[in-house]
Write an enzyme that holds these catalytic residues in place. Structure first.
Site, PDB file in Angstrom:
ATOM      1  N   GLU A 169       0.808  -1.227   0.000  1.00 55.68           N
ATOM      2  CA  GLU A 169       0.000   0.000   0.000  1.00 55.68           C
ATOM      3  C   GLU A 169       0.841   1.278   0.000  1.00 55.68           C
ATOM      4  O   GLU A 169       0.846   2.037   0.972  1.00 55.68           O
ATOM      5  CB  GLU A 169      -0.963  -0.003   1.199  1.00 55.68           C
ATOM      6  N   GLU A 364      -5.666  -8.601   0.670  1.00 57.98           N
ATOM      7  CA  GLU A 364      -6.344  -8.247   1.921  1.00 57.98           C
ATOM      8  C   GLU A 364      -7.790  -7.920   1.609  1.00 57.98           C
ATOM      9  O   GLU A 364      -8.079  -7.205   0.654  1.00 57.98           O
ATOM     10  CB  GLU A 364      -5.728  -6.996   2.583  1.00 57.98           C
TER      11      GLU A 364
HETATM   12  C1  FCB Z   1      -4.682  -2.065   5.365  1.00 61.35           C
HETATM   13  C2  FCB Z   1      -3.328  -2.476   5.899  1.00 61.35           C
HETATM   14  C3  FCB Z   1      -3.383  -3.543   6.950  1.00 61.35           C
HETATM   15  C4  FCB Z   1      -4.580  -3.397   7.872  1.00 61.35           C
HETATM   16  C5  FCB Z   1      -5.850  -3.161   7.102  1.00 61.35           C
HETATM   17  C6  FCB Z   1      -7.077  -3.027   7.951  1.00 61.35           C
HETATM   18  O1  FCB Z   1      -4.610  -0.750   4.903  1.00 61.35           O
HETATM   19  O2  FCB Z   1      -2.508  -2.953   4.858  1.00 61.35           O
HETATM   20  O3  FCB Z   1      -2.180  -3.542   7.631  1.00 61.35           O
HETATM   21  O4  FCB Z   1      -4.345  -2.425   8.812  1.00 61.35           O
HETATM   22  O5  FCB Z   1      -5.720  -2.034   6.284  1.00 61.35           O
END
Ligand code: FCB
Length: 465
Positions: A169, A364
């Site tokens: 990110e 994620e």
């Molecule tokens: C993302 C992050 C991860 C976590 C989620 C909820 O932005 O990569 O570490 O905090 O959000």
């Protein structure tokens, strides 16, 4: 049968879970680990809710065998974790601390013993503090140091880690870390944020080149948090339309265009120049645009913007007069709206815009909900199950429309240190009792195991629909 047929995912789909080093490891002073910017940030009063820090977290550094056991019981085929750079090079440069490397080697070997494919992230935000003291990501030097560290890790583990990503990110690194200042290192300076955008991408590109020169076989990629950005009004006025376009620029295109097309978005040039511009040197864009074997996408929600004439931008430098619409209807404990169709839309649009996009993993996706244990000791997190189901349906729909999605990793395996929110937000499919460090799989973990076993979505039952 119907559920299987309608709910099936492609054969070999890579199911699993994700975590990151600072959020779960703890053991911040163990085996020579140096301080990271998150240690410093968390120790600064007022930065993290309740003064929480990652000092103990889920103590994964010592309990990793138990956590891998949990993954194995889920039936996970892949586990995404990150390496704490300050365990490898405590000051971000110079000699390697073998003890740090050995930890990750043990972790990887234990995963392999359980037939779980390791997916390693080199940078999930825990920059060695010494590098920040020397200027951090706004300095080109940090990108060079990152490439060197990537090479160290790759030499050590490329024979047993088949999936690698460089930066997690970059939007958060640059814009939350150096523009909004709500993440470490907590700086509010658009000029530094703009320089960081270029240097995290450069770090990625240089690392990729270094790793590929050693061994091109393992898959190399980057993890982006992309999201559709749209206007709240059906027919936005000129100012709102511009703000939406530029927010989309910062959120999506400023990463995708150099990675996929070797140039920055032309329509952002004027804005970025106001803050000193990108410090591009000859060859940088070629390095940044080197071939990717895969791309990770983290998705939580999309962004809806509405006019707020008095608003001055904090996250996206220069994009004033606009704010995020407050979540209406449903949202999670983070007050993040629930917008599963945004994931489908994103995946389909990406493919249309970049026909040469590499295969994608959803690296994620998940939701914060703090459901209390019930009388029988179980934890019924039906809202999390509903969230996951709807997003998995969105992935399926995108695949049906042609998106090349190869896997899905839930965020997160365990409750963990949720950055500026500290331990107040719980994302785990496994609950962690921070007093005893006991792990208890929530109902969503059992549900997810069922999804993995079927390679598809089970029929909704009761209120878990
Ligand atoms: C993302 C992050 C991860 C976590 C989620 C909820 O932005 O990569 O570490 O905090 O959000």
């Amino acid at each position: 049968m119907t559920a299987q047929r309608d709910g099936g995912f492609p054969e070999g789909f890579l199911w699993g879970a994700a975590t990151s080093s600072y959020q779960i490891e703890g053991a911040v002073d163990t085996d020579g680990r140096g301080p990271s910017i998150w240690d410093t940030f968390a120790a600064t009063p007022g930065r993290v809710a309740h003064g929480d820090t990652g000092a103990v977290a889920a103590d994964h550094y010592h309990r990793y065998p138990e956590d891998i056991e949990l993954l194995s019981r889920l039936g996970a085929r892949m586990y995404r974790f990150s390496v704490a750079w300050p365990r490898i090079q405590p000051t971000g440069r110079g000699p390697v601390d073998q003890r740090g490397l050995d930890f990750y080697r043990r972790l990887v070997d234990t995963l392999l013993e359980h037939d779980i494919v390791p997916n390693l992230t080199l940078y999930h935000w825990d920059l060695p503090q010494a590098l920040q003291d020397a200027g951090g990501w706004p300095e080109r030097e940090t990108a060079l140091r990152f490439a060197e560290y990537a090479e160290i890790m790759y030499r050590a583990l490329h024979d047993r880690v088949p999936w690698w990503s460089t930066i997690n990110e970059p939007w958060c690194v640059a814009l939350l870390g150096y523009a909004a200042g709500i993440h470490a290192p907590g700086i509010r300076d658009p000029r530094q944020a703009v320089r960081t955008i270029h240097h995290v991408l450069l770090g990625h590109g240089l690392a990729l080149g270094a790793m590929r020169a050693i061994d091109p076989a393992p898959r190399q990629g980057i993890v982006l948090n992309l999201a559709p950005v749209r206007a709240a009004d059906e027919v936005p006025d000129e100012a709102l339309a511009r703000a939406v376009r530029l927010s989309d620029g910062y959120r999506n295109r400023v990463w995708l265009e150099p990675l996929m097309r070797r140039h920055y978005p032309v329509d952002m040039e004027e804005l970025v120049e106001r803050y000193g511009g990108f410090p591009i040197e000859p060859g940088d864009l070629t390095a940044i645009g080197g071939p990717l074997d895969w791309m990770g996408i983290n998705y939580y929600n999309d962004t809806i913007l509405e006019s707020e004439p008095a608003a001055v931008a904090t996250v996206h430098p220069g994009v004033d007069g606009v704010r995020e619409q407050a979540a209406e209807g449903e949202w999670t404990d983070m007050r993040w709206p629930i917008t599963p169709d945004g994931l489908r839309e994103l995946l389909v649009r990406l493919r249309a815009r970049y026909p040469d996009l590499p295969p994608i993993l959803i690296t994620e996706n998940g939701a914060a909900y703090d459901d209390p244990p019930s009388a029988d000791g179980g934890i019924d997190d039906d809202r999390r199950i509903a969230y996951l189901r709807r997003h998995l349906q969105a992935v399926q729909a995108a695949i049906a429309e042609g998106a090349d999605v190869r896997g899905y990793l839930v965020w997160s395996l365990l409750d963990n240190f949720e950055w500026a929110e500290g331990y107040g937000q719980r994302f785990g499919i496994v609950h962690v009792d921070y007093g005893t460090l006991t792990r208890t799989p929530r109902r969503s973990a059992h549900w997810f195991r069922d999804v993995i076993t079927r390679n598809g979505l089970p029929e909704p039952e009761g209120n878990a629909a």
